[in-house]
Write a protein that holds these residues in place. Sequence first.
Motif, PDB file in Angstrom:
ATOM      1  N   LEU A  18     -35.071  53.288 -26.129  1.00  0.00           N
ATOM      2  CA  LEU A  18     -34.537  51.935 -26.813  1.00  0.00           C
ATOM      3  C   LEU A  18     -33.224  51.864 -26.830  1.00  0.00           C
ATOM      4  O   LEU A  18     -32.695  50.893 -27.431  1.00  0.00           O
ATOM      5  CB  LEU A  18     -35.208  52.232 -28.458  1.00  0.00           C
ATOM      6  N   SER A  19     -32.433  52.816 -26.460  1.00  0.00           N
ATOM      7  CA  SER A  19     -31.106  52.694 -26.522  1.00  0.00           C
ATOM      8  C   SER A  19     -30.472  52.195 -25.231  1.00  0.00           C
ATOM      9  O   SER A  19     -29.051  52.058 -25.020  1.00  0.00           O
ATOM     10  CB  SER A  19     -30.243  54.060 -26.817  1.00  0.00           C
ATOM     11  N   SER A  20     -31.237  51.881 -24.409  1.00  0.00           N
ATOM     12  CA  SER A  20     -30.820  51.063 -23.229  1.00  0.00           C
ATOM     13  C   SER A  20     -31.621  49.651 -22.835  1.00  0.00           C
ATOM     14  O   SER A  20     -32.792  49.893 -23.249  1.00  0.00           O
ATOM     15  CB  SER A  20     -30.720  52.051 -22.085  1.00  0.00           C
ATOM     16  N   PRO A  21     -31.176  48.956 -21.945  1.00  0.00           N
ATOM     17  CA  PRO A  21     -32.038  48.072 -21.377  1.00  0.00           C
ATOM     18  C   PRO A  21     -33.398  48.546 -20.952  1.00  0.00           C
ATOM     19  O   PRO A  21     -33.508  49.491 -20.310  1.00  0.00           O
ATOM     20  CB  PRO A  21     -31.312  47.276 -20.394  1.00  0.00           C
ATOM     21  N   LEU A  22     -34.513  47.758 -20.956  1.00  0.00           N
ATOM     22  CA  LEU A  22     -35.923  48.131 -20.421  1.00  0.00           C
ATOM     23  C   LEU A  22     -35.790  47.858 -19.024  1.00  0.00           C
ATOM     24  O   LEU A  22     -35.798  46.961 -18.425  1.00  0.00           O
ATOM     25  CB  LEU A  22     -36.847  47.078 -21.034  1.00  0.00           C
ATOM     26  N   THR A  23     -35.771  49.319 -18.342  1.00  0.00           N
ATOM     27  CA  THR A  23     -35.497  49.583 -16.840  1.00  0.00           C
ATOM     28  C   THR A  23     -36.887  49.138 -16.216  1.00  0.00           C
ATOM     29  O   THR A  23     -36.735  48.522 -14.921  1.00  0.00           O
ATOM     30  CB  THR A  23     -35.224  50.970 -16.623  1.00  0.00           C
ATOM     31  N   ALA A  24     -38.088  49.040 -16.909  1.00  0.00           N
ATOM     32  CA  ALA A  24     -39.207  49.030 -15.940  1.00  0.00           C
ATOM     33  C   ALA A  24     -39.325  47.238 -15.811  1.00  0.00           C
ATOM     34  O   ALA A  24     -39.823  46.874 -15.037  1.00  0.00           O
ATOM     35  CB  ALA A  24     -40.493  49.364 -17.026  1.00  0.00           C
ATOM     36  N   MET A  25     -39.077  46.568 -16.867  1.00  0.00           N
ATOM     37  CA  MET A  25     -38.975  45.149 -16.838  1.00  0.00           C
ATOM     38  C   MET A  25     -37.733  44.689 -17.239  1.00  0.00           C
ATOM     39  O   MET A  25     -37.706  43.998 -18.536  1.00  0.00           O
ATOM     40  CB  MET A  25     -40.212  44.627 -17.938  1.00  0.00           C
ATOM     41  N   PRO A  26     -36.723  44.643 -16.505  1.00  0.00           N
ATOM     42  CA  PRO A  26     -35.387  44.405 -17.089  1.00  0.00           C
ATOM     43  C   PRO A  26     -35.231  42.892 -17.520  1.00  0.00           C
ATOM     44  O   PRO A  26     -34.284  42.754 -18.120  1.00  0.00           O
ATOM     45  CB  PRO A  26     -34.571  44.704 -15.850  1.00  0.00           C
ATOM     46  N   LEU A  27     -35.778  41.935 -16.920  1.00  0.00           N
ATOM     47  CA  LEU A  27     -35.820  40.544 -17.146  1.00  0.00           C
ATOM     48  C   LEU A  27     -36.601  40.167 -18.684  1.00  0.00           C
ATOM     49  O   LEU A  27     -36.642  39.040 -19.006  1.00  0.00           O
ATOM     50  CB  LEU A  27     -36.379  39.778 -15.964  1.00  0.00           C
ATOM     51  N   LEU A  28     -37.577  41.045 -19.017  1.00  0.00           N
ATOM     52  CA  LEU A  28     -38.316  40.506 -20.304  1.00  0.00           C
ATOM     53  C   LEU A  28     -37.589  40.176 -21.437  1.00  0.00           C
ATOM     54  O   LEU A  28     -37.702  39.199 -21.894  1.00  0.00           O
ATOM     55  CB  LEU A  28     -39.400  41.799 -20.339  1.00  0.00           C
ATOM     56  N   ALA A  29     -36.698  40.991 -21.773  1.00  0.00           N
ATOM     57  CA  ALA A  29     -35.971  40.758 -23.003  1.00  0.00           C
ATOM     58  C   ALA A  29     -35.016  39.619 -22.935  1.00  0.00           C
ATOM     59  O   ALA A  29     -34.906  38.593 -23.826  1.00  0.00           O
ATOM     60  CB  ALA A  29     -35.099  41.809 -23.495  1.00  0.00           C
ATOM     61  N   PRO A  30     -34.367  39.344 -21.800  1.00  0.00           N
ATOM     62  CA  PRO A  30     -33.579  38.307 -21.558  1.00  0.00           C
ATOM     63  C   PRO A  30     -34.426  36.876 -21.605  1.00  0.00           C
ATOM     64  O   PRO A  30     -33.990  36.154 -22.152  1.00  0.00           O
ATOM     65  CB  PRO A  30     -32.685  38.482 -20.354  1.00  0.00           C
ATOM     66  N   ILE A  31     -35.332  37.010 -21.076  1.00  0.00           N
ATOM     67  CA  ILE A  31     -36.382  35.576 -20.699  1.00  0.00           C
ATOM     68  C   ILE A  31     -36.600  35.493 -22.276  1.00  0.00           C
ATOM     69  O   ILE A  31     -36.662  34.086 -22.536  1.00  0.00           O
ATOM     70  CB  ILE A  31     -37.253  35.864 -19.738  1.00  0.00           C
ATOM     71  N   LEU A  32     -37.250  36.272 -23.012  1.00  0.00           N
ATOM     72  CA  LEU A  32     -37.873  36.133 -24.165  1.00  0.00           C
ATOM     73  C   LEU A  32     -36.818  35.396 -25.213  1.00  0.00           C
ATOM     74  O   LEU A  32     -36.853  34.595 -26.022  1.00  0.00           O
ATOM     75  CB  LEU A  32     -38.444  37.323 -24.868  1.00  0.00           C
ATOM     76  N   VAL A  33     -35.559  36.262 -25.241  1.00  0.00           N
ATOM     77  CA  VAL A  33     -34.444  35.886 -26.002  1.00  0.00           C
ATOM     78  C   VAL A  33     -33.820  34.316 -25.543  1.00  0.00           C
ATOM     79  O   VAL A  33     -33.750  33.500 -26.662  1.00  0.00           O
ATOM     80  CB  VAL A  33     -33.245  36.815 -25.867  1.00  0.00           C
ATOM     81  N   GLY A  34     -33.572  34.252 -24.487  1.00  0.00           N
ATOM     82  CA  GLY A  34     -33.209  32.887 -23.898  1.00  0.00           C
ATOM     83  C   GLY A  34     -34.241  31.700 -24.104  1.00  0.00           C
ATOM     84  O   GLY A  34     -33.917  30.618 -24.556  1.00  0.00           O
ATOM     85  N   THR A  35     -35.338  31.969 -24.014  1.00  0.00           N
ATOM     86  CA  THR A  35     -36.460  31.139 -24.078  1.00  0.00           C
ATOM     87  C   THR A  35     -36.665  30.686 -25.844  1.00  0.00           C
ATOM     88  O   THR A  35     -36.515  29.489 -26.034  1.00  0.00           O
ATOM     89  CB  THR A  35     -37.833  31.458 -23.659  1.00  0.00           C
ATOM     90  N   LEU A  36     -36.538  31.554 -26.672  1.00  0.00           N
ATOM     91  CA  LEU A  36     -37.050  31.339 -27.943  1.00  0.00           C
ATOM     92  C   LEU A  36     -35.401  30.564 -28.612  1.00  0.00           C
ATOM     93  O   LEU A  36     -35.530  29.831 -29.428  1.00  0.00           O
ATOM     94  CB  LEU A  36     -36.983  32.569 -28.654  1.00  0.00           C
ATOM     95  N   ALA A  37     -34.398  30.938 -27.967  1.00  0.00           N
ATOM     96  CA  ALA A  37     -33.102  30.404 -28.467  1.00  0.00           C
ATOM     97  C   ALA A  37     -32.856  28.705 -28.120  1.00  0.00           C
ATOM     98  O   ALA A  37     -32.638  28.178 -28.763  1.00  0.00           O
ATOM     99  CB  ALA A  37     -31.971  31.268 -27.856  1.00  0.00           C
ATOM    100  N   VAL A  38     -33.379  28.830 -26.811  1.00  0.00           N
ATOM    101  CA  VAL A  38     -33.346  27.160 -26.342  1.00  0.00           C
ATOM    102  C   VAL A  38     -34.530  26.376 -27.162  1.00  0.00           C
ATOM    103  O   VAL A  38     -34.168  25.271 -27.246  1.00  0.00           O
ATOM    104  CB  VAL A  38     -33.492  27.278 -24.854  1.00  0.00           C
ATOM    105  N   LEU A  39     -35.593  27.016 -27.500  1.00  0.00           N
ATOM    106  CA  LEU A  39     -36.605  26.327 -28.189  1.00  0.00           C
ATOM    107  C   LEU A  39     -36.266  25.752 -29.679  1.00  0.00           C
ATOM    108  O   LEU A  39     -36.413  24.972 -30.094  1.00  0.00           O
ATOM    109  CB  LEU A  39     -37.855  27.123 -28.257  1.00  0.00           C
TER     110      LEU A  39
END
Length: 316
Positions: A211-232
């Motif tokens: 939890l102290s580093s970006p999610l290496t298994a799915m690195p685009l998961l968190a940015p996509i969720l944050v960006g999508t919710l922010a744009v919405l």
Amino acid sequence: MFKRLINRQNAVALSSPSPAGLRYGRFNASTKRNFSLFQSVANTFLTLHEVSQIPWIVIVPLSTITLRTLVTLPFSVWQRKRILKQQELRKLVQPITPIVKLRLAAITNKKSKNPVKINANGSLIPLPVQNPGILTPDQITLLAVKETRNRQRKLFKKHNVSLWKNALLPIVQIPLWVTISMGIRTLTEAQLVETFYPSWVAELGFGSFDLSSPLTAMPLLAPILVGTLAVLNVEYNGRLMFSSNMSSQGIKTVSRNSSRVQEAMASILNVSRLGCVVMLAMSSQAPFLLSLYWISSQLYSLVQNIVLNWIYPYQR
């Protein structure tokens, strides 16, 4: 269940159990300079986790929901009611502007007529005007707008819905968001490994949650969720800002894009959209626990705006 180590590079090599102070991230103030407020937030999360034994991936969203419900939600409801009251009062002062314009135009027209006198022959002789007091059309418009704003300000103050109170929600919400974000960032300065998670998560191929580093298994998961919710959130609020009684009934009207209010609102939306891009880039490099807080906060804001608009519909 959970293991916390200070040195991320030596986390695998360490076989003996770490001291309690290192395991739970109790930093030594003499070795690292921290802000006391952010460190207090980190220690609060640690204490809450130790007492409740709730997983980190659950305790952060629960803390977000609790803080937003107890702190920012009352301000949001209060602001929505105040804005609706302001919209009702604006309808009372809007007719004042053309009335003041007509009065000023009539006075100007009357003063612009030069006085005359009749001579012995019966002809009219114009007299010089000492102080005509003639107003230009721009001056008439400016005076009418000032008079409308003064009456609107007095009316808002009488009903306890002054415009300066609209800044109370950002004053409370922005420092709270920054403080919690920096507190979680301080919490993740040491390695924080999540070793317990549901079985369906294990099927996705995660070895462990760092939890102290970006999610290496799915690195685009968190940015996509944050960006999508922010744009919405931004687009929903933008559509709400430009909505009106006629547009809600499916009637399209001509928008005055050249007005200063419309230009200011469009500028705010553009800056907010740019902020979404910045958050997307930051979440790609931020610790997963911090991104989880941003996702929870954005999701709460979206649901809150939808519910508030359903209970207290806002229309211009």
